[in-house]
Design a protein around this motif. Structure first.
Motif, PDB file in Angstrom:
ATOM      1  N   ALA A 217      -1.595  -4.445  -4.964  1.00 62.49           N
ATOM      2  CA  ALA A 217      -1.160  -3.336  -4.531  1.00 62.49           C
ATOM      3  C   ALA A 217      -2.384  -2.543  -4.704  1.00 62.49           C
ATOM      4  O   ALA A 217      -2.886  -2.496  -5.090  1.00 62.49           O
ATOM      5  N   LYS A 218      -2.516  -1.360  -3.925  1.00 59.04           N
ATOM      6  CA  LYS A 218      -3.637   0.051  -3.417  1.00 59.04           C
ATOM      7  C   LYS A 218      -2.611   1.270  -3.014  1.00 59.04           C
ATOM      8  O   LYS A 218      -1.776   1.017  -2.831  1.00 59.04           O
ATOM      9  N   VAL A 219      -2.894   2.218  -4.540  1.00 59.04           N
ATOM     10  CA  VAL A 219      -2.368   3.218  -4.502  1.00 59.04           C
ATOM     11  C   VAL A 219      -3.394   4.634  -3.693  1.00 59.04           C
ATOM     12  O   VAL A 219      -4.368   4.581  -4.782  1.00 59.04           O
TER      13      VAL A 219
ATOM     14  N   ASP B 170      -8.282  -6.562 -14.692  1.00 53.24           N
ATOM     15  CA  ASP B 170      -9.302  -6.733 -13.409  1.00 53.24           C
ATOM     16  C   ASP B 170      -8.668  -5.881 -11.721  1.00 53.24           C
ATOM     17  O   ASP B 170      -8.374  -6.326 -10.488  1.00 53.24           O
ATOM     18  N   SER B 171      -9.422  -4.534 -12.143  1.00 54.61           N
ATOM     19  CA  SER B 171      -8.498  -3.550 -11.187  1.00 54.61           C
ATOM     20  C   SER B 171      -9.246  -2.404 -11.117  1.00 54.61           C
ATOM     21  O   SER B 171     -10.435  -2.098 -12.041  1.00 54.61           O
ATOM     22  N   GLU B 172      -9.526  -0.884 -10.490  1.00 51.98           N
ATOM     23  CA  GLU B 172      -9.788  -0.269 -10.690  1.00 51.98           C
ATOM     24  C   GLU B 172      -9.128   1.384 -10.163  1.00 51.98           C
ATOM     25  O   GLU B 172      -8.625   1.173  -9.622  1.00 51.98           O
ATOM     26  N   ILE B 173     -10.580   2.148 -10.400  1.00 52.53           N
ATOM     27  CA  ILE B 173      -9.389   3.373 -10.702  1.00 52.53           C
ATOM     28  C   ILE B 173     -10.384   4.024 -10.860  1.00 52.53           C
ATOM     29  O   ILE B 173     -11.195   4.080 -11.277  1.00 52.53           O
TER      30      ILE B 173
ATOM     31  N   LYS C 188      -2.630  -6.946 -11.547  1.00 48.56           N
ATOM     32  CA  LYS C 188      -3.798  -7.427 -11.487  1.00 48.56           C
ATOM     33  C   LYS C 188      -3.999  -6.872 -10.170  1.00 48.56           C
ATOM     34  O   LYS C 188      -3.354  -6.639  -9.090  1.00 48.56           O
ATOM     35  N   ASN C 189      -5.864  -7.362  -9.770  1.00 48.81           N
ATOM     36  CA  ASN C 189      -6.484  -7.104  -9.106  1.00 48.81           C
ATOM     37  C   ASN C 189      -5.466  -5.560  -8.456  1.00 48.81           C
ATOM     38  O   ASN C 189      -6.100  -5.417  -6.979  1.00 48.81           O
ATOM     39  N   ASN C 190      -5.480  -4.667  -8.870  1.00 45.60           N
ATOM     40  CA  ASN C 190      -4.802  -3.153  -7.705  1.00 45.60           C
ATOM     41  C   ASN C 190      -6.109  -2.121  -7.779  1.00 45.60           C
ATOM     42  O   ASN C 190      -6.813  -2.383  -8.851  1.00 45.60           O
ATOM     43  N   VAL C 191      -5.899  -1.341  -6.874  1.00 51.26           N
ATOM     44  CA  VAL C 191      -6.707   0.159  -6.480  1.00 51.26           C
ATOM     45  C   VAL C 191      -6.157   0.603  -6.322  1.00 51.26           C
ATOM     46  O   VAL C 191      -5.511   1.497  -5.647  1.00 51.26           O
TER      47      VAL C 191
ATOM     48  N   ILE D 171       0.560  -1.269   0.180  1.00 49.97           N
ATOM     49  CA  ILE D 171       0.169  -0.195  -0.464  1.00 49.97           C
ATOM     50  C   ILE D 171       0.966   0.853  -0.123  1.00 49.97           C
ATOM     51  O   ILE D 171       2.280   1.073   0.723  1.00 49.97           O
ATOM     52  N   ALA D 172       0.799   1.736  -0.759  1.00 46.22           N
ATOM     53  CA  ALA D 172       0.749   3.320  -0.938  1.00 46.22           C
ATOM     54  C   ALA D 172      -0.189   4.624  -0.684  1.00 46.22           C
ATOM     55  O   ALA D 172      -0.799   5.256  -1.508  1.00 46.22           O
TER      56      ALA D 172
END
Length: 457
Positions: free
Chosen positions: A169-171, A212-215, A189-192, A140-141
């Protein structure tokens, strides 16, 4: 930040996992030696002042700075390297990385072994890369202020936050300014990526081969490109704002099966010097074989709308564009013939100089289930009061197609012959070429996305 640091510092003493070393003053014993003596779960607390790096966190501990604590690298390599799972870097000013792009020199470099690592509440300034999550799953950042390299060629600078092959991982909630891209992600994959803010960059978010991620809920302010989504599938792109970006608000290049909802592109007039006088930093935005920016936007004089294109859809398929707001661009949406089975419904196209650019012979109906989009230049009527125009809307005609394929023909745009052709097409729709048609255009725009209401921060 000071309140957050005070709470974090207090928490580290009220609920310690185990007794850690005393407060570390600058100029004493080498910091790496203190870190190497610390045990799993300890907090290494840095007093205000400049501490010398680089350092490596090879155990699960927290490197925490009191307000005014600075960790300065040697100008070689990364300032902080994290290799332990669950380690944390919090509350520091971090500067002084090397400038070797091949070695990925960074303010904070999180290695593959550091799954679940946390980089939070730091000011990371003047480094080649700000934070590099290099294969660290679930890292996580969060809530960092990152100021990159402001001078020289943009492609020779690093990214604010780079993510490579870091599933989960999440930013979150970072502020990024200067450098190449705000966030660059590749092969993951699977990032936010959510709640971030970007200024003075090439791309705010640059997505490559990440599925498969979210922005969501990010803001791009005055960059060359807002959100560049490339070679990625099954994404959720929601609630983002591109405000006054120069070339594209959103760009979708070989991006498929994604949901693009509730986003806003807000254009505004910008002076010619932004197109002509930005120097080397403004010349490095074209890549991956994308068509060049419209020549009239790049070479014209006087104020021009920006972005050049609110959204550019380039060989992107099976996406759903709903409830988006595209306002004040040179082109509202540039849609290429290689893009198939996209649903474009319930969007608002407001005051764009050209609402749609599409060069193709097929007919594309941008309405679904008896509902289309709102077009601010549609002169239609709604005699039965159902909220839909009584006639279809066609953004382009034969003359537009000629102008796009032969730009020199603009010299004839006001000639009587061209006016007769346009009059004939309006009277006899069968003369219209293939292209975009909205058979159920809306008479009023859908609600403006809430995140776009305060467009001037």
């Amino acid at each position: 930040m000071s309140l957050w640091l005070a709470a974090a510092t207090a928490a580290s003493f009220v609920h310690p996992v185990r007794a850690g070393p005393a407060l570390v003053e600058p100029g004493g014993e080498p910091l790496q030696a203190v870190i190497d003596r610390a045990a799993e779960g300890d907090v290494v607390l840095l007093a205000p002042g400049e501490h010398r790096g680089p350092v490596r966190l090879a155990r699960r501990l927290t490197l925490l700075g009191q307000e005014g604590a600075v960790l300065a690298g040697s100008g070689q390599g990364s300032v902080v390297t994290v290799s332990a799972p669950g380690a944390a870097v919090r509350g520091l000013t971090i500067r002084g990385s090397g400038r070797d792009a091949e070695r990925m020199d960074a303010g904070v470099f999180v290695e593959k072994t550091a799954s679940g690592a946390l980089v939070e509440g730091n000011r990371i300034e003047g480094n080649l890369y700000g934070i590099y999550l290099h294969g660290a799953e679930n890292a996580i950042a969060r809530r960092n202020e990152i100021v990159g390299i402001a001078e020289g060629r943009v492609n020779e600078a690093g990214n604010g936050i780079s993510v490579w092959n870091a599933p989960g991982a999440k930013v979150l909630d970072n502020d990024v300014r200067f450098g190449r891209d705000g966030i660059f992600v590749v092969t993951s994959k699977n990032n936010v990526f959510s709640g971030n803010r970007f200024r003075d960059l090439r791309f705010a978010i640059h997505y490559m081969y990440t599925n498969d991620s979210e922005i969501s809920d990010n803001r791009s302010l005055g960059n060359s490109v807002g959100f560049a989504i490339m070679f990625s599938h099954r994404l959720t792109v929601r609630g983002n704002v591109s405000d006054g970006d120069r070339d594209h608000g959103f760009l979708f290049n070989y991006a498929n099966q994604s949901r693009i909802t509730g986003n806003a592109v807000l254009g505004r007039l910008q002076p010619a010097e932004r197109w002509l006088g930005a120097g080397m930093r403004s010349k490095d935005t074209q890549e991956h074989g994308l068509p060049a920016t419209e020549p009239e936007a790049a070479t014209g004089t006087g104020a021009r709308p920006a972005p050049t294109k609110c959204v550019f859809i380039y060989n992107a398929n099976q996406n759903r564009f709903r409830d988006n707001w595209f306002e004040g661009c040179e082109i509202g949406i540039h849609f290429t013939a290689g893009s198939e089975r996209n649903e474009i419904v319930n969007n608002a196209f407001i005051r764009n100089r050209n609402q749609v650019k599409y060069v193709g012979s097929r007919y594309l109906d941008w309405s679904t289930g008896g509902r289309g989009n709102y077009w601010s230049d549609n002169p239609g009527f709604d005699l039965n009061g159902d909220g839909l125009a009584d006639s279809a809307y066609r953004p382009n005609d034969l003359v537009d197609t000629v102008l796009w394929t032969a730009p020199q023909a603009k010299l004839l745009i006001n000639s009587p012959a061209v006016q007769v052709i346009r009059w004939a097409q309006a009277q006899f729709p069968a003369l219209l070429p293939g292209g975009v048609v909205d058979s159920h255009p809306l008479m009023a725009p859908p609600p403006r996305p809430p995140f776009a209401e305060g467009r001037r921060p």
